[in-house]
Design a protein around this motif. Structure first.
Motif, mmCIF file in Angstrom:
data_model
loop_
_atom_site.group_PDB
_atom_site.id
_atom_site.type_symbol
_atom_site.label_atom_id
_atom_site.label_comp_id
_atom_site.label_asym_id
_atom_site.label_seq_id
_atom_site.Cartn_x
_atom_site.Cartn_y
_atom_site.Cartn_z
ATOM 1 N N VAL A 83 0.772 -1.293 -0.132
ATOM 2 C CA VAL A 83 0.049 -0.020 0.114
ATOM 3 C C VAL A 83 0.796 1.263 0.056
ATOM 4 O O VAL A 83 0.515 2.174 -0.757
ATOM 5 C CB VAL A 83 -0.982 -0.283 1.239
ATOM 6 C CG1 VAL A 83 -1.836 1.386 1.450
ATOM 7 C CG2 VAL A 83 -1.822 -1.220 1.241
ATOM 8 N N LEU A 84 1.912 1.098 0.729
ATOM 9 C CA LEU A 84 2.929 2.543 0.844
ATOM 10 C C LEU A 84 3.669 2.553 -0.520
ATOM 11 O O LEU A 84 3.795 3.479 -0.834
ATOM 12 C CB LEU A 84 3.726 2.303 1.945
ATOM 13 C CG LEU A 84 3.193 2.291 3.388
ATOM 14 C CD1 LEU A 84 4.376 1.747 4.433
ATOM 15 C CD2 LEU A 84 2.810 3.464 3.572
ATOM 16 N N TYR A 85 4.188 1.223 -0.925
ATOM 17 C CA TYR A 85 4.643 1.539 -2.439
ATOM 18 C C TYR A 85 3.724 2.020 -3.478
ATOM 19 O O TYR A 85 4.300 2.754 -4.296
ATOM 20 C CB TYR A 85 4.870 0.051 -2.831
ATOM 21 C CG TYR A 85 6.599 -0.350 -2.491
ATOM 22 C CD1 TYR A 85 7.478 0.481 -2.686
ATOM 23 C CD2 TYR A 85 6.879 -1.504 -1.683
ATOM 24 C CE1 TYR A 85 8.650 0.362 -2.283
ATOM 25 C CE2 TYR A 85 7.852 -1.833 -1.360
ATOM 26 C CZ TYR A 85 8.841 -1.043 -1.593
ATOM 27 O OH TYR A 85 10.362 -1.268 -1.063
ATOM 28 N N ALA A 86 2.375 1.685 -3.302
ATOM 29 C CA ALA A 86 1.476 2.664 -4.330
ATOM 30 C C ALA A 86 1.467 3.927 -4.041
ATOM 31 O O ALA A 86 1.516 4.690 -4.887
ATOM 32 C CB ALA A 86 0.060 1.820 -3.841
ATOM 33 N N GLY A 87 1.527 4.522 -2.860
ATOM 34 C CA GLY A 87 1.502 5.833 -2.497
ATOM 35 C C GLY A 87 2.858 6.556 -2.890
ATOM 36 O O GLY A 87 3.077 7.630 -3.594
ATOM 37 N N ILE A 88 4.033 5.705 -3.035
ATOM 38 C CA ILE A 88 5.377 6.125 -3.259
ATOM 39 C C ILE A 88 5.369 6.248 -4.841
ATOM 40 O O ILE A 88 5.697 7.408 -5.549
ATOM 41 C CB ILE A 88 6.482 5.339 -3.137
ATOM 42 C CG1 ILE A 88 6.626 5.334 -1.504
ATOM 43 C CG2 ILE A 88 7.821 5.770 -3.819
ATOM 44 C CD1 ILE A 88 7.677 4.059 -1.192
ATOM 45 N N ILE A 89 4.722 5.382 -5.645
ATOM 46 C CA ILE A 89 4.570 5.473 -7.127
ATOM 47 C C ILE A 89 3.930 6.386 -7.627
ATOM 48 O O ILE A 89 4.380 7.241 -8.492
ATOM 49 C CB ILE A 89 4.506 3.857 -7.645
ATOM 50 C CG1 ILE A 89 5.171 3.037 -7.379
ATOM 51 C CG2 ILE A 89 4.136 4.141 -9.080
ATOM 52 C CD1 ILE A 89 5.052 1.505 -7.507
ATOM 53 N N PHE A 90 2.761 6.581 -7.320
ATOM 54 C CA PHE A 90 1.859 7.650 -7.500
ATOM 55 C C PHE A 90 2.466 8.942 -7.272
ATOM 56 O O PHE A 90 2.122 9.789 -8.071
ATOM 57 C CB PHE A 90 0.379 7.482 -6.995
ATOM 58 C CG PHE A 90 -0.523 8.372 -7.667
ATOM 59 C CD1 PHE A 90 -1.179 7.960 -8.906
ATOM 60 C CD2 PHE A 90 -0.968 9.607 -6.909
ATOM 61 C CE1 PHE A 90 -2.445 8.814 -9.268
ATOM 62 C CE2 PHE A 90 -1.932 10.227 -7.501
ATOM 63 C CZ PHE A 90 -2.819 9.907 -8.538
ATOM 64 N N CYS A 91 2.890 9.122 -6.068
ATOM 65 C CA CYS A 91 3.289 10.595 -5.503
ATOM 66 C C CYS A 91 4.590 10.839 -6.377
ATOM 67 O O CYS A 91 4.600 12.180 -6.856
ATOM 68 C CB CYS A 91 3.413 10.692 -4.036
ATOM 69 S SG CYS A 91 1.835 10.604 -3.280
ATOM 70 N N VAL A 92 5.469 10.176 -6.643
ATOM 71 C CA VAL A 92 6.684 10.599 -7.287
ATOM 72 C C VAL A 92 6.269 10.694 -8.770
ATOM 73 O O VAL A 92 6.779 11.667 -9.557
ATOM 74 C CB VAL A 92 7.566 9.211 -7.170
ATOM 75 C CG1 VAL A 92 8.982 9.832 -8.041
ATOM 76 C CG2 VAL A 92 8.267 9.304 -5.760
ATOM 77 N N PHE A 93 5.470 10.063 -9.425
ATOM 78 C CA PHE A 93 5.068 10.119 -10.811
ATOM 79 C C PHE A 93 4.229 11.491 -10.969
ATOM 80 O O PHE A 93 4.423 12.413 -11.874
ATOM 81 C CB PHE A 93 4.036 9.267 -11.320
ATOM 82 C CG PHE A 93 5.025 7.656 -11.571
ATOM 83 C CD1 PHE A 93 6.251 7.525 -11.442
ATOM 84 C CD2 PHE A 93 4.293 6.726 -12.124
ATOM 85 C CE1 PHE A 93 7.001 6.417 -11.736
ATOM 86 C CE2 PHE A 93 4.868 5.534 -12.410
ATOM 87 C CZ PHE A 93 6.262 5.294 -12.133
ATOM 88 N N LYS A 94 3.358 11.808 -9.791
ATOM 89 C CA LYS A 94 2.670 13.092 -10.014
ATOM 90 C C LYS A 94 3.821 14.245 -9.868
ATOM 91 O O LYS A 94 3.682 15.166 -10.606
ATOM 92 C CB LYS A 94 1.761 13.367 -8.614
ATOM 93 C CG LYS A 94 0.292 12.412 -9.484
ATOM 94 C CD LYS A 94 -0.301 12.736 -10.643
ATOM 95 C CE LYS A 94 -0.995 14.105 -10.294
ATOM 96 N NZ LYS A 94 -1.781 14.598 -11.254
#
Length: 292
Positions: A83-94
């Motif tokens: 779940v945290l990795y999903a946050g990392i991926i989405f936030c960094v891409f944004k």
């Protein structure tokens, strides 16, 4: 005195995987910007990247030595980390979407500093005055980089980069406590399954899929999946060869490489003042991690 051939070969053997990881993640940063320019969006990139990552991780496990199965607790923690990795991926891409690549990655790289401070507050490790001083100087360098041209900086982009850093801090602290002895390939597998499921469900519920325009756009998206998964795999190799501390030091090259590559391929340049702030932060990152 130059190192002998055998010394150079040994150093490349030891530090090569960490260098490859830094190059892979810096390349992924550039490919993300190129994919976004090709007409796709963050959720689509994250979904495709996660699907490719699960497939490549399965191959990584199959081609390596037989892993030691995780305990039930480790599987649960690894799934939560997904779940945290999903946050990392989405936030960094944004962040990359809203900022220049160097600004996004440099801001995201505040996570080693925050991790060290949080670990000290939680009693996981000690942080002396030298560490605090290095952290203060590093944050000053970041503030100088961001504040040099405030009118050209997206505050939302900075917020996404900091949110990604916060998720990364949580991953590092959780992994240090509960996944220290777990096989990194299996913990990556379980967390990757959860990350992929989250992005796929989000895409289906929102009925959202924005493919890139043309085969070149798809090439960038595929390369994001390949480079990020490769980066994770060689980080595992690097950690086993030189340990997590020297691996973390090597990974500080990522923002530097991302800055150079973005200048070469994207035409994204720092002003002299921003470059000074970036140099101060990167140097302070090394000093902060060398404090121990």
């Amino acid at each position: 005195m130059l190192p002998s051939g055998s010394d150079l070969g040994r150093r490349l053997h030891d530090y090569g995987p960490g260098l490859v990881a830094a190059v892979a993640f810096a390349g992924a940063d550039i490919f993300t910007k190129l994919a976004l320019a090709a007409g796709t969006d963050v959720l689509t990139i994250a979904t495709v990247r996660s699907l490719l990552g699960v497939g490549l991780t399965a191959a990584w496990i199959a081609l390596g030595r037989a892993p030691v199965p995780l305990t039930a607790t480790e599987r649960g923690v690894a799934s939560a980390v997904g779940v945290l990795y999903a946050g990392i991926i989405f936030c960094v891409f944004k962040a990359i979407e809203l900022l220049t690549v160097p600004m996004a990655i440099l801001t995201y790289f505040s996570y080693p500093l925050v991790t060290g401070i949080a670990a000290a507050l939680l009693g996981v490790e000690k942080l002396g005055w030298r560490g605090l001083a290095a952290a203060a100087v590093a944050f000053a360098g970041l503030a100088l980089t961001i504040g040099a041209n405030p009118g050209d900086v997206s505050l939302a982009g900075i917020a996404y980069a900091l949110a990604g850093a916060a998720c990364r801090v949580a991953v590092l602290l959780v992994s240090r406590v509960w996944l220290l002895r777990a096989d990194a390939r299996l913990s990556t597998w379980y967390s990757g399954l959860v990350t992929t499921a989250l992005f796929c469900v989000a895409s289906l519920v929102l009925q959202h899929f924005v493919p890139p325009v043309g085969p070149v756009g798809w090439l960038w998206v595929v390369l994001i999946g390949v480079t990020t998964t490769t980066g994770v795999a060689v980080l595992f190799v690097s950690t086993t060869r030189i340990g997590p501390f020297l691996t973390a030091l090597t990974m500080n090259l990522e923002p530097l490489l991302a800055t150079v590559l973005s200048a070469l391929f994207l035409g994204e340049l720092f002003t002299p003042v921003q470059a000074l702030g970036a140099a101060v932060m990167i140097a302070s990152l090394f000093a902060f991690q060398l404090r121990r």
